[in-house]
Write a protein that holds these residues in place. Structure first.
Motif, PDB file in Angstrom:
ATOM      1  N   VAL A 276      39.290  41.068  27.414  1.00  0.00           N
ATOM      2  CA  VAL A 276      38.253  40.040  27.474  1.00  0.00           C
ATOM      3  C   VAL A 276      38.660  38.839  26.634  1.00  0.00           C
ATOM      4  CG1 VAL A 276      35.856  39.508  26.878  1.00  0.00           C
ATOM      5  CG2 VAL A 276      36.407  41.652  28.008  1.00  0.00           C
ATOM      6  N   GLY A 277      39.302  39.058  25.496  1.00  0.00           N
ATOM      7  CA  GLY A 277      39.809  37.948  24.696  1.00  0.00           C
ATOM      8  C   GLY A 277      40.811  37.120  25.474  1.00  0.00           C
ATOM      9  N   VAL A 278      41.692  37.788  26.186  1.00  0.00           N
ATOM     10  CA  VAL A 278      42.678  37.086  27.022  1.00  0.00           C
ATOM     11  C   VAL A 278      41.970  36.360  28.167  1.00  0.00           C
ATOM     12  CG1 VAL A 278      44.609  37.450  28.615  1.00  0.00           C
ATOM     13  CG2 VAL A 278      44.570  38.611  26.404  1.00  0.00           C
ATOM     14  N   LEU A 279      40.940  36.968  28.728  1.00  0.00           N
ATOM     15  CA  LEU A 279      40.177  36.333  29.802  1.00  0.00           C
ATOM     16  C   LEU A 279      39.492  35.058  29.314  1.00  0.00           C
ATOM     17  CD1 LEU A 279      39.236  36.613  32.754  1.00  0.00           C
ATOM     18  CD2 LEU A 279      37.252  37.837  31.867  1.00  0.00           C
ATOM     19  N   ILE A 280      38.980  35.058  28.109  1.00  0.00           N
ATOM     20  CA  ILE A 280      38.357  33.857  27.545  1.00  0.00           C
ATOM     21  C   ILE A 280      39.388  32.743  27.424  1.00  0.00           C
ATOM     22  CG2 ILE A 280      37.310  32.877  25.468  1.00  0.00           C
ATOM     23  CD1 ILE A 280      35.886  35.575  25.077  1.00  0.00           C
ATOM     24  N   VAL A 281      40.560  33.077  26.920  1.00  0.00           N
ATOM     25  CA  VAL A 281      41.618  32.073  26.777  1.00  0.00           C
ATOM     26  C   VAL A 281      42.078  31.575  28.155  1.00  0.00           C
ATOM     27  CG1 VAL A 281      43.963  31.671  25.943  1.00  0.00           C
ATOM     28  CG2 VAL A 281      42.349  32.944  24.539  1.00  0.00           C
ATOM     29  N   ALA A 282      42.224  32.467  29.099  1.00  0.00           N
ATOM     30  CA  ALA A 282      42.649  32.062  30.445  1.00  0.00           C
ATOM     31  C   ALA A 282      41.613  31.156  31.098  1.00  0.00           C
ATOM     32  CB  ALA A 282      42.896  33.291  31.310  1.00  0.00           C
ATOM     33  N   SER A 283      40.337  31.469  30.908  1.00  0.00           N
ATOM     34  CA  SER A 283      39.305  30.600  31.477  1.00  0.00           C
ATOM     35  C   SER A 283      39.301  29.242  30.793  1.00  0.00           C
ATOM     36  CB  SER A 283      37.935  31.261  31.408  1.00  0.00           C
ATOM     37  OG  SER A 283      37.570  31.506  30.074  1.00  0.00           O
ATOM     38  N   ALA A 284      39.663  29.202  29.511  1.00  0.00           N
ATOM     39  CA  ALA A 284      39.775  27.909  28.815  1.00  0.00           C
ATOM     40  C   ALA A 284      40.876  27.059  29.438  1.00  0.00           C
ATOM     41  CB  ALA A 284      40.056  28.121  27.334  1.00  0.00           C
ATOM     42  N   VAL A 285      41.975  27.692  29.782  1.00  0.00           N
ATOM     43  CA  VAL A 285      43.077  26.956  30.419  1.00  0.00           C
ATOM     44  C   VAL A 285      42.630  26.417  31.773  1.00  0.00           C
ATOM     45  CG1 VAL A 285      45.382  27.208  31.424  1.00  0.00           C
ATOM     46  CG2 VAL A 285      44.870  28.231  29.195  1.00  0.00           C
ATOM     47  N   LEU A 286      41.940  27.229  32.555  1.00  0.00           N
ATOM     48  CA  LEU A 286      41.472  26.781  33.872  1.00  0.00           C
ATOM     49  C   LEU A 286      40.469  25.640  33.755  1.00  0.00           C
ATOM     50  CD1 LEU A 286      41.128  30.177  35.759  1.00  0.00           C
ATOM     51  CD2 LEU A 286      42.862  28.412  36.057  1.00  0.00           C
ATOM     52  N   VAL A 287      39.527  25.750  32.816  1.00  0.00           N
ATOM     53  CA  VAL A 287      38.546  24.676  32.631  1.00  0.00           C
ATOM     54  C   VAL A 287      39.235  23.410  32.143  1.00  0.00           C
ATOM     55  CG1 VAL A 287      36.523  23.952  31.294  1.00  0.00           C
ATOM     56  CG2 VAL A 287      36.599  26.231  32.296  1.00  0.00           C
ATOM     57  N   ALA A 288      40.192  23.536  31.240  1.00  0.00           N
ATOM     58  CA  ALA A 288      40.922  22.363  30.758  1.00  0.00           C
ATOM     59  C   ALA A 288      41.679  21.688  31.892  1.00  0.00           C
ATOM     60  CB  ALA A 288      41.879  22.761  29.639  1.00  0.00           C
ATOM     61  N   LEU A 289      42.282  22.481  32.779  1.00  0.00           N
ATOM     62  CA  LEU A 289      42.967  21.901  33.935  1.00  0.00           C
ATOM     63  C   LEU A 289      41.990  21.206  34.875  1.00  0.00           C
ATOM     64  CD1 LEU A 289      45.571  24.701  34.732  1.00  0.00           C
ATOM     65  CD2 LEU A 289      46.019  22.437  33.766  1.00  0.00           C
ATOM     66  N   LEU A 290      40.810  21.790  35.056  1.00  0.00           N
ATOM     67  CA  LEU A 290      39.790  21.167  35.886  1.00  0.00           C
ATOM     68  C   LEU A 290      39.333  19.844  35.284  1.00  0.00           C
ATOM     69  CD1 LEU A 290      37.662  21.319  38.229  1.00  0.00           C
ATOM     70  CD2 LEU A 290      36.152  22.354  36.529  1.00  0.00           C
ATOM     71  N   VAL A 291      39.108  19.832  33.990  1.00  0.00           N
ATOM     72  CA  VAL A 291      38.670  18.611  33.312  1.00  0.00           C
ATOM     73  C   VAL A 291      39.746  17.541  33.395  1.00  0.00           C
ATOM     74  CG1 VAL A 291      38.095  17.655  31.044  1.00  0.00           C
ATOM     75  CG2 VAL A 291      37.034  19.761  31.807  1.00  0.00           C
ATOM     76  N   ARG A 292      40.986  17.939  33.244  1.00  0.00           N
ATOM     77  CA  ARG A 292      42.093  16.970  33.301  1.00  0.00           C
ATOM     78  C   ARG A 292      42.268  16.389  34.712  1.00  0.00           C
ATOM     79  NH1 ARG A 292      46.432  15.515  30.157  1.00  0.00           N
ATOM     80  NH2 ARG A 292      48.313  14.969  31.287  1.00  0.00           N
ATOM     81  N   ALA A 293      42.092  17.219  35.722  1.00  0.00           N
ATOM     82  CA  ALA A 293      42.313  16.783  37.097  1.00  0.00           C
ATOM     83  C   ALA A 293      41.145  15.982  37.653  1.00  0.00           C
ATOM     84  CB  ALA A 293      42.570  17.996  37.984  1.00  0.00           C
ATOM     85  N   SER A 294      39.970  16.185  37.127  1.00  0.00           N
ATOM     86  CA  SER A 294      38.789  15.533  37.684  1.00  0.00           C
ATOM     87  C   SER A 294      38.025  14.810  36.581  1.00  0.00           C
ATOM     88  CB  SER A 294      37.891  16.579  38.331  1.00  0.00           C
ATOM     89  OG  SER A 294      36.682  16.016  38.754  1.00  0.00           O
ATOM     90  N   SER A 295      37.419  13.713  36.931  1.00  0.00           N
ATOM     91  CA  SER A 295      36.611  12.993  35.941  1.00  0.00           C
ATOM     92  C   SER A 295      35.161  12.931  36.386  1.00  0.00           C
ATOM     93  CB  SER A 295      37.165  11.573  35.749  1.00  0.00           C
ATOM     94  OG  SER A 295      37.102  10.876  36.983  1.00  0.00           O
ATOM     95  N   GLY A 296      34.788  13.760  37.340  1.00  0.00           N
ATOM     96  CA  GLY A 296      33.434  13.750  37.879  1.00  0.00           C
ATOM     97  C   GLY A 296      32.450  14.514  37.023  1.00  0.00           C
ATOM     98  N   GLY A 297      31.229  14.519  37.503  1.00  0.00           N
ATOM     99  CA  GLY A 297      30.146  15.189  36.786  1.00  0.00           C
ATOM    100  C   GLY A 297      30.300  16.697  36.753  1.00  0.00           C
ATOM    101  N   ALA A 298      30.896  17.269  37.808  1.00  0.00           N
ATOM    102  CA  ALA A 298      31.073  18.722  37.841  1.00  0.00           C
ATOM    103  C   ALA A 298      32.036  19.179  36.751  1.00  0.00           C
ATOM    104  CB  ALA A 298      31.579  19.166  39.207  1.00  0.00           C
ATOM    105  N   ALA A 299      33.098  18.424  36.526  1.00  0.00           N
ATOM    106  CA  ALA A 299      34.057  18.781  35.481  1.00  0.00           C
ATOM    107  C   ALA A 299      33.423  18.665  34.104  1.00  0.00           C
ATOM    108  CB  ALA A 299      35.295  17.887  35.570  1.00  0.00           C
TER     109      ALA A 299
END
Length: 132
Positions: free
Chosen positions: A12-35
């Motif tokens: 679960v600790g690794v899953l939290i870190v992996a989800s952080a990477v995915l969210v960071a990539l989403l935020v970097r790729a998009s500048s919309g309200g969903a990100a």
């Protein structure tokens, strides 16, 4: 705690870190309200889950207060440190909060297991005997 539940805690600790990477990539790729909404939700949920999850024996009010305190503490310290270092970015903040939350989850999960359970194989190889 068994080896399986110890592996679940680390997983679960690794899953939290992996989800952080995915969210960071989403935020970097998009500048919309969903990100932005996804990043804001992650910044609240990750520290709260990291603290409240392993504390199964505590009552609901204690877990809630500890989770809210962790959210405030982790997010504030990360933001203040990044602003002070002149290194603020939304993806970087999400990654930092995710890494800290994953580490906190793993440490608290191992502590919740009690003394000796995480190091039982090391004791067996050292030749020491414990009373049964």
């Amino acid at each position: 705690m068994t080896r399986r539940s110890g592996a679940v805690g680390v997983g679960v600790g690794v899953l939290i870190v992996a989800s952080a990477v995915l969210v960071a990539l989403l935020v970097r790729a998009s500048s919309g309200g969903a990100a932005t909404a996804t990043a804001a939700a992650f910044l609240v949920v990750a520290p709260a889950v990291a603290v409240a999850g392993p504390l199964r024996r505590a009552d609901a009010l204690s877990r809630t207060v500890l989770a809210l305190g962790a959210v405030l503490a982790v997010d504030t310290v990360v933001a203040q440190t990044m602003v002070s270092a002149d290194a603020w970015s939304r993806p970087g903040g999400v990654l930092a909060v995710g890494l800290i939350s994953g580490a906190v989850w793993t440490v608290l999960w191992r502590r919740a297991a009690g003394p000796g359970t995480a190091t039982a194989p090391a004791r067996a190889t050292a030749g020491s005997r414990e009373p049964r």
